[in-house]
Design a protein around this motif. Structure first.
Motif, PDB file in Angstrom:
ATOM      1  N   VAL A  29       0.867  -1.179   0.000  1.00  0.00           N
ATOM      2  CA  VAL A  29       0.000   0.000   0.000  1.00  0.00           C
ATOM      3  C   VAL A  29       0.902   1.226   0.000  1.00  0.00           C
ATOM      4  CG1 VAL A  29      -1.817   1.253   1.190  1.00  0.00           C
ATOM      5  CG2 VAL A  29      -1.789  -1.248   1.258  1.00  0.00           C
ATOM      6  N   VAL A  30       0.871   1.980  -1.065  1.00  0.00           N
ATOM      7  CA  VAL A  30       1.755   3.143  -1.213  1.00  0.00           C
ATOM      8  C   VAL A  30       0.919   4.383  -1.496  1.00  0.00           C
ATOM      9  CG1 VAL A  30       3.673   1.728  -2.039  1.00  0.00           C
ATOM     10  CG2 VAL A  30       2.053   2.675  -3.684  1.00  0.00           C
ATOM     11  N   ARG A  31       1.522   5.512  -1.175  1.00  0.00           N
ATOM     12  CA  ARG A  31       0.875   6.796  -1.439  1.00  0.00           C
ATOM     13  C   ARG A  31       1.340   7.318  -2.797  1.00  0.00           C
ATOM     14  NH1 ARG A  31      -3.337   8.816   1.328  1.00  0.00           N
ATOM     15  NH2 ARG A  31      -2.556  10.906   0.808  1.00  0.00           N
ATOM     16  N   ILE A  32       0.400   7.542  -3.671  1.00  0.00           N
ATOM     17  CA  ILE A  32       0.685   8.126  -4.980  1.00  0.00           C
ATOM     18  C   ILE A  32      -0.120   9.411  -5.069  1.00  0.00           C
ATOM     19  CG2 ILE A  32       0.592   7.824  -7.475  1.00  0.00           C
ATOM     20  CD1 ILE A  32       0.733   4.845  -7.068  1.00  0.00           C
ATOM     21  N   GLY A  33       0.581  10.531  -4.922  1.00  0.00           N
ATOM     22  CA  GLY A  33      -0.107  11.825  -4.883  1.00  0.00           C
ATOM     23  C   GLY A  33      -0.882  11.945  -3.580  1.00  0.00           C
ATOM     24  N   ASP A  34      -2.154  12.175  -3.703  1.00  0.00           N
ATOM     25  CA  ASP A  34      -2.999  12.349  -2.523  1.00  0.00           C
ATOM     26  C   ASP A  34      -3.863  11.119  -2.251  1.00  0.00           C
ATOM     27  OD1 ASP A  34      -4.527  12.557  -4.762  1.00  0.00           O
ATOM     28  OD2 ASP A  34      -5.629  14.340  -4.140  1.00  0.00           O
ATOM     29  N   ARG A  35      -3.517   9.987  -2.800  1.00  0.00           N
ATOM     30  CA  ARG A  35      -4.333   8.785  -2.600  1.00  0.00           C
ATOM     31  C   ARG A  35      -3.442   7.579  -2.320  1.00  0.00           C
ATOM     32  NH1 ARG A  35      -5.007   5.776  -7.524  1.00  0.00           N
ATOM     33  NH2 ARG A  35      -3.792   6.696  -9.235  1.00  0.00           N
ATOM     34  N   SER A  36      -4.008   6.581  -1.699  1.00  0.00           N
ATOM     35  CA  SER A  36      -3.312   5.329  -1.399  1.00  0.00           C
ATOM     36  C   SER A  36      -3.698   4.276  -2.433  1.00  0.00           C
ATOM     37  CB  SER A  36      -3.674   4.830   0.003  1.00  0.00           C
ATOM     38  OG  SER A  36      -3.226   5.745   0.984  1.00  0.00           O
ATOM     39  N   VAL A  37      -2.709   3.549  -2.878  1.00  0.00           N
ATOM     40  CA  VAL A  37      -2.925   2.516  -3.899  1.00  0.00           C
ATOM     41  C   VAL A  37      -2.437   1.182  -3.344  1.00  0.00           C
ATOM     42  CG1 VAL A  37      -2.381   1.736  -6.231  1.00  0.00           C
ATOM     43  CG2 VAL A  37      -2.649   4.190  -5.747  1.00  0.00           C
ATOM     44  N   ARG A  38      -3.254   0.169  -3.477  1.00  0.00           N
ATOM     45  CA  ARG A  38      -2.916  -1.190  -3.016  1.00  0.00           C
ATOM     46  C   ARG A  38      -2.482  -2.009  -4.230  1.00  0.00           C
ATOM     47  NH1 ARG A  38      -6.103  -6.029  -1.723  1.00  0.00           N
ATOM     48  NH2 ARG A  38      -5.260  -7.055   0.162  1.00  0.00           N
ATOM     49  N   LEU A  39      -1.231  -2.464  -4.232  1.00  0.00           N
ATOM     50  CA  LEU A  39      -0.659  -3.164  -5.379  1.00  0.00           C
ATOM     51  C   LEU A  39      -0.366  -4.619  -5.028  1.00  0.00           C
ATOM     52  CD1 LEU A  39       1.885  -0.471  -6.634  1.00  0.00           C
ATOM     53  CD2 LEU A  39      -0.373  -0.978  -7.580  1.00  0.00           C
ATOM     54  N   SER A  40      -0.723  -5.500  -5.926  1.00  0.00           N
ATOM     55  CA  SER A  40      -0.375  -6.907  -5.778  1.00  0.00           C
ATOM     56  C   SER A  40       1.122  -7.084  -6.064  1.00  0.00           C
ATOM     57  CB  SER A  40      -1.196  -7.762  -6.750  1.00  0.00           C
ATOM     58  OG  SER A  40      -0.820  -7.473  -8.083  1.00  0.00           O
ATOM     59  N   PRO A  41       1.699  -8.228  -5.687  1.00  0.00           N
ATOM     60  CA  PRO A  41       3.118  -8.458  -6.017  1.00  0.00           C
ATOM     61  C   PRO A  41       3.406  -8.334  -7.505  1.00  0.00           C
ATOM     62  CG  PRO A  41       2.388 -10.052  -4.393  1.00  0.00           C
ATOM     63  CD  PRO A  41       1.157  -9.305  -4.840  1.00  0.00           C
ATOM     64  N   GLN A  42       2.526  -8.875  -8.339  1.00  0.00           N
ATOM     65  CA  GLN A  42       2.748  -8.785  -9.780  1.00  0.00           C
ATOM     66  C   GLN A  42       2.708  -7.340 -10.250  1.00  0.00           C
ATOM     67  OE1 GLN A  42       0.605 -10.764  -8.178  1.00  0.00           O
ATOM     68  NE2 GLN A  42       0.260 -12.705  -9.238  1.00  0.00           N
ATOM     69  N   ALA A  43       1.746  -6.564  -9.760  1.00  0.00           N
ATOM     70  CA  ALA A  43       1.643  -5.168 -10.168  1.00  0.00           C
ATOM     71  C   ALA A  43       2.834  -4.363  -9.685  1.00  0.00           C
ATOM     72  CB  ALA A  43       0.336  -4.568  -9.649  1.00  0.00           C
ATOM     73  N   ALA A  44       3.325  -4.675  -8.488  1.00  0.00           N
ATOM     74  CA  ALA A  44       4.481  -3.952  -7.960  1.00  0.00           C
ATOM     75  C   ALA A  44       5.732  -4.255  -8.786  1.00  0.00           C
ATOM     76  CB  ALA A  44       4.704  -4.348  -6.502  1.00  0.00           C
ATOM     77  N   ARG A  45       5.930  -5.502  -9.126  1.00  0.00           N
ATOM     78  CA  ARG A  45       7.109  -5.846  -9.931  1.00  0.00           C
ATOM     79  C   ARG A  45       7.009  -5.239 -11.320  1.00  0.00           C
ATOM     80  NH1 ARG A  45       9.022 -11.975 -11.462  1.00  0.00           N
ATOM     81  NH2 ARG A  45      10.268 -12.046  -9.553  1.00  0.00           N
ATOM     82  N   GLU A  46       5.827  -5.235 -11.897  1.00  0.00           N
ATOM     83  CA  GLU A  46       5.640  -4.619 -13.213  1.00  0.00           C
ATOM     84  C   GLU A  46       5.971  -3.139 -13.167  1.00  0.00           C
ATOM     85  OE1 GLU A  46       4.736  -4.324 -17.249  1.00  0.00           O
ATOM     86  OE2 GLU A  46       4.998  -6.103 -15.992  1.00  0.00           O
TER      87      GLU A  46
END
Length: 251
Positions: A29-46
């Motif tokens: 779960v990372v902050r991108i701008g003013d919102r939090s985004v939940r990324l799967s392992p595959q999405a994070a590696r991509e």
């Protein structure tokens, strides 16, 4: 992106990470701008390795992965630590393949060294640097090369003199078993270890060879009595022949 389908540590990590249930599989779960985004392992590696990746997002992803991994006990194999190693894997592939093909080192050993290097670097890396994932990958690559260079120098040495002594050793005649109906061989002069040696070949008649072959075949087929009755003594007259050949063979 390279695949980890191989019987080593990388494949084992991927199986335990990607094959886990959704409630166990780690997400970032990372902050991108003013919102939090939940990324799967595959999405994070991509996001880390795709062409034209966002450097800011890449930094945030590495930082969060390091923080999550450090929350787990040292020496464990929690999902956060597995995820961190899995994210670093594509960064070491180029050097891994180069080592395997150039130095002929076992890939499974290189994978183990790389995984251990990432976990060791986890304890000292600064997550607040602009590129916190760079030191992890670099340490893994350096450890693979160090291991490979150490292995290729470990060339086994053979004691040539001892090997030749054992290879040319001969036992005394009284030490050798004497089989029934055997033969004794006497050479003059006796063989010397410092000179050339030749192979001894013993020949026997084709008649005896054929007889032994026929007897062995008859015994295997369960026909020893039939062949015995059909045999011809040397002083007897020839009254017929017995020929055995594979079924379907030419006459």
């Amino acid at each position: 992106m390279a695949s980890t389908e191989y019987g080593g540590v990388f494949a084992l990590i991927e199986k335990n990470l990607i094959g886990a249930q959704d409630d166990v599989r780690p997400f970032l779960v990372v902050r991108i701008g003013d919102r939090s985004v939940r990324l799967s392992p595959q999405a994070a590696r991509e996001a880390l390795y795709r062409p034209g990746h966002d450097e800011a997002l890449r930094t945030v992803l590495w930082r969060q992965a390091i923080i999550e991994a450090r929350r787990e006990p040292r020496g464990g194999n929690g999902p956060g630590r597995l995820l961190l190693v899995w994210l670093a894997i594509p960064g070491v592939y180029r050097n891994l393949y180069r080592i395997v093909h150039r130095l002929r080192v076992e890939r499974i050993d290189l994978e183990s060294e790389a995984a251990l290097a990432v976990l060791a670097a986890l304890e000292v890396v600064d997550p607040d640097t602009p590129d916190p994932g760079g030191p992890l990958v670099k340490e893994a690559v350096n450890r693979m090369w160090a291991y490979a260079n150490r292995v290729v120098r470990e060339i086994p040495h053979v004691d040539i003199a001892a090997f030749a002594e054992a290879r040319n050793a001969t036992s005394l005649p009284e030490q050798q078993p004497c089989p029934a109906d055997g033969w004794e061989l006497h050479l003059t002069p006796p063989p010397r270890r410092d000179e050339l040696a030749a192979t001894l070949r013993f020949a026997e008649s084709r008649t005896r060879q054929e007889g032994e072959r026929l007897g062995a075949l008859a015994h295997r087929l369960g026909l020893p009595d039939l062949v015995y009755r059909a045999r011809r003594h040397e002083e007897a007259d020839l009254i017929g022949t017995l020929v055995l050949r594979p079924a379907g063979a030419r006459q």
